[in-house]
Design a protein around this motif. Structure first.
Motif, mmCIF file in Angstrom:
data_model
loop_
_atom_site.group_PDB
_atom_site.id
_atom_site.type_symbol
_atom_site.label_atom_id
_atom_site.label_comp_id
_atom_site.label_asym_id
_atom_site.label_seq_id
_atom_site.Cartn_x
_atom_site.Cartn_y
_atom_site.Cartn_z
ATOM 1 N N GLN A 104 3.904 -31.327 29.742
ATOM 2 C CA GLN A 104 3.937 -29.896 30.013
ATOM 3 C C GLN A 104 3.348 -29.590 31.392
ATOM 4 O O GLN A 104 2.354 -30.194 31.800
ATOM 5 C CB GLN A 104 3.117 -29.129 28.984
ATOM 6 N N SER A 123 3.603 -22.207 24.266
ATOM 7 C CA SER A 123 4.429 -23.273 23.696
ATOM 8 C C SER A 123 5.169 -24.071 24.774
ATOM 9 O O SER A 123 5.545 -25.211 24.547
ATOM 10 C CB SER A 123 5.444 -22.692 22.705
ATOM 11 N N GLU A 124 5.346 -23.472 25.952
ATOM 12 C CA GLU A 124 6.076 -24.142 27.032
ATOM 13 C C GLU A 124 5.174 -24.815 28.054
ATOM 14 O O GLU A 124 5.583 -25.773 28.713
ATOM 15 C CB GLU A 124 6.949 -23.136 27.785
#
Length: 134
Positions: free
Chosen positions: A2, A24-25
């Motif tokens: 990430q 979440s990203e």
């Protein structure tokens, strides 16, 4: 892996919104002010993008940007400044200091995500549209 976003924000409601919209990203690192952020970066930490509130305490946004740009390790890190004010003079001040982009709050979830993707060299649009309030 990430991408890491450094968020400089004091308001807990805005931090929670960032976490809900981006958590979440991206890996989010939250600091309360520019001094705390500079200290974190000077310890050898890395971020892919910085999102800073224009009204951060202790170290004003222009000085924060200049300090960051004076360090070769962070000279090219994209910086997105968020502001409540829509003044051309303010926008120019941040851009001339070295900010990569400047936007006005509130902005929608999709606008925020799109700006981040553009600054990270990506470009996709999220169909959901929820306001990110200041």
């Amino acid at each position: 892996m990430q991408e890491k976003l450094l968020i400089i924000q004091t308001e807990s409601s805005v931090i929670k919104t960032f976490e809900a919209v981006l958590g979440s990203e991206y890996k989010l690192i939250v600091k309360n002010d520019g001094l705390e952020a500079i200290d974190w970066l000077e310890k050898g930490n890395h971020t892919d993008l910085i999102i800073a509130d224009a009204g951060m305490p202790y170290l004003n946004s222009v000085d924060f940007i200049k300090e960051l740009r004076s360090n070769i390790a962070h000279r090219n890190t994209p910086i997105l400044i968020l502001s409540d004010l829509d003044k051309v003079t303010e926008r120019n001040l941040y851009i001339h200091a070295g900010a990569t982009d400047f936007t006005i709050k509130p902005l929608s979830k999709s606008q925020l995500k799109q700006r981040i993707r553009q600054l990270l060299g990506k470009s996709t649009i999220d169909s959901q549209d929820v306001l990110l309030a200041s």
